[in-house]
Design a protein around this motif. Structure first.
Motif, PDB file in Angstrom:
ATOM      1  N   LEU A 171       0.813  -1.212   0.000  1.00 13.56           N
ATOM      2  CA  LEU A 171       0.000   0.000   0.000  1.00 13.56           C
ATOM      3  C   LEU A 171       0.850   1.267   0.000  1.00 13.56           C
ATOM      4  O   LEU A 171       0.525   2.240  -0.698  1.00 13.56           O
ATOM      5  CB  LEU A 171      -0.962   0.001   1.191  1.00 13.56           C
ATOM      6  N   ALA A 172       1.941   1.267   0.753  1.00 11.98           N
ATOM      7  CA  ALA A 172       2.823   2.434   0.770  1.00 11.98           C
ATOM      8  C   ALA A 172       3.429   2.669  -0.612  1.00 11.98           C
ATOM      9  O   ALA A 172       3.511   3.807  -1.083  1.00 11.98           O
ATOM     10  CB  ALA A 172       3.923   2.255   1.814  1.00 11.98           C
ATOM     11  N   SER A 173       3.826   1.597  -1.269  1.00 11.34           N
ATOM     12  CA  SER A 173       4.407   1.709  -2.603  1.00 11.34           C
ATOM     13  C   SER A 173       3.395   2.235  -3.616  1.00 11.34           C
ATOM     14  O   SER A 173       3.714   3.108  -4.433  1.00 11.34           O
ATOM     15  CB  SER A 173       4.924   0.342  -3.060  1.00 11.34           C
ATOM     16  N   ILE A 174       2.173   1.733  -3.566  1.00 18.84           N
ATOM     17  CA  ILE A 174       1.141   2.215  -4.489  1.00 18.84           C
ATOM     18  C   ILE A 174       0.838   3.687  -4.226  1.00 18.84           C
ATOM     19  O   ILE A 174       0.724   4.489  -5.161  1.00 18.84           O
ATOM     20  CB  ILE A 174      -0.135   1.348  -4.382  1.00 18.84           C
ATOM     21  N   SER A 175       0.737   4.067  -2.968  1.00 14.21           N
ATOM     22  CA  SER A 175       0.454   5.461  -2.629  1.00 14.21           C
ATOM     23  C   SER A 175       1.526   6.405  -3.164  1.00 14.21           C
ATOM     24  O   SER A 175       1.226   7.394  -3.842  1.00 14.21           O
ATOM     25  CB  SER A 175       0.340   5.605  -1.107  1.00 14.21           C
ATOM     26  N   VAL A 176       2.781   6.109  -2.873  1.00 18.17           N
ATOM     27  CA  VAL A 176       3.873   6.971  -3.328  1.00 18.17           C
ATOM     28  C   VAL A 176       4.007   6.916  -4.846  1.00 18.17           C
ATOM     29  O   VAL A 176       4.187   7.948  -5.509  1.00 18.17           O
ATOM     30  CB  VAL A 176       5.202   6.581  -2.633  1.00 18.17           C
ATOM     31  N   GLY A 177       3.913   5.731  -5.422  1.00 17.49           N
ATOM     32  CA  GLY A 177       4.059   5.586  -6.866  1.00 17.49           C
ATOM     33  C   GLY A 177       3.001   6.347  -7.649  1.00 17.49           C
ATOM     34  O   GLY A 177       3.301   6.995  -8.656  1.00 17.49           O
ATOM     35  N   VAL A 204       4.673  -4.851  -6.211  1.00 18.60           N
ATOM     36  CA  VAL A 204       4.977  -6.286  -6.081  1.00 18.60           C
ATOM     37  C   VAL A 204       6.296  -6.469  -5.327  1.00 18.60           C
ATOM     38  O   VAL A 204       6.376  -7.246  -4.366  1.00 18.60           O
ATOM     39  CB  VAL A 204       5.046  -6.968  -7.471  1.00 18.60           C
ATOM     40  N   GLY A 205       7.322  -5.754  -5.754  1.00 14.98           N
ATOM     41  CA  GLY A 205       8.621  -5.862  -5.091  1.00 14.98           C
ATOM     42  C   GLY A 205       8.567  -5.428  -3.643  1.00 14.98           C
ATOM     43  O   GLY A 205       9.120  -6.095  -2.756  1.00 14.98           O
ATOM     44  N   SER A 206       7.885  -4.330  -3.377  1.00 20.27           N
ATOM     45  CA  SER A 206       7.789  -3.841  -2.001  1.00 20.27           C
ATOM     46  C   SER A 206       6.977  -4.789  -1.126  1.00 20.27           C
ATOM     47  O   SER A 206       7.292  -4.988   0.053  1.00 20.27           O
ATOM     48  CB  SER A 206       7.160  -2.444  -1.992  1.00 20.27           C
ATOM     49  N   GLY A 207       5.948  -5.380  -1.690  1.00 22.11           N
ATOM     50  CA  GLY A 207       5.169  -6.363  -0.928  1.00 22.11           C
ATOM     51  C   GLY A 207       6.000  -7.571  -0.535  1.00 22.11           C
ATOM     52  O   GLY A 207       5.943  -8.037   0.610  1.00 22.11           O
ATOM     53  N   ILE A 208       6.800  -8.052  -1.470  1.00 21.39           N
ATOM     54  CA  ILE A 208       7.655  -9.213  -1.184  1.00 21.39           C
ATOM     55  C   ILE A 208       8.718  -8.869  -0.146  1.00 21.39           C
ATOM     56  O   ILE A 208       8.886  -9.585   0.848  1.00 21.39           O
ATOM     57  CB  ILE A 208       8.308  -9.733  -2.485  1.00 21.39           C
TER      58      ILE A 208
END
Length: 132
Positions: free
Chosen positions: A86-92, A112-116
């Protein structure tokens, strides 16, 4: 909790290296006119910045886990994956909305990468926080 952050850092840093350098980076699409502006040449990579970034992320994960009472590797992995994604999607998406070099395609691959990687960091932090 300091050792939990150390474990989370190690998991996040090394899994990030494997996931991003080994797979995700090859999925990213950069506009040819911006590629040299966005990406540093490998010889100019700032490893110290990456270490500090990963350490800050690990401290944030441990701080949240303590507040949320996450004390096992399973909850740590799930919570880390959700938070990282979620943090990655928000910032991206914020970057994609403002800058020409941002894209939804790259945001989704980064998520995907941040989730993993956040799942691995979270599992290690949760395991350490819950040990007897």
């Amino acid at each position: 909790t300091l050792l939990a952050a150390c474990f989370a850092f190690l998991g996040y840093f090394f899994s990030g290296w494997a996931v991003y350098a080994g797979f995700i980076n090859h999925q990213m699409i950069y506009q040819d006119r911006l590629k040299d502006v966005i990406l540093r040449p490998e010889a100019e990579f700032k490893i110290s910045y990456m270490v500090v970034s990963c350490l800050v992320w690990a401290i944030l994960i441990v701080f949240l886990f303590v507040k949320m009472n996450v004390k096992d590797w399973q909850k740590g992995a799930l919570t880390g994956a959700i938070f990282g994604t979620l943090a990655s999607i928000s910032v991206g998406l914020a970057v994609a909305s403002q800058f020409n070099h941002g894209s939804v395609h790259n945001t989704m691959w980064d998520a995907v990468g941040s989730g993993i990687t956040s799942s691995i960091a979270g599992a290690l932090a949760g395991w350490w926080l819950g040990r007897k």
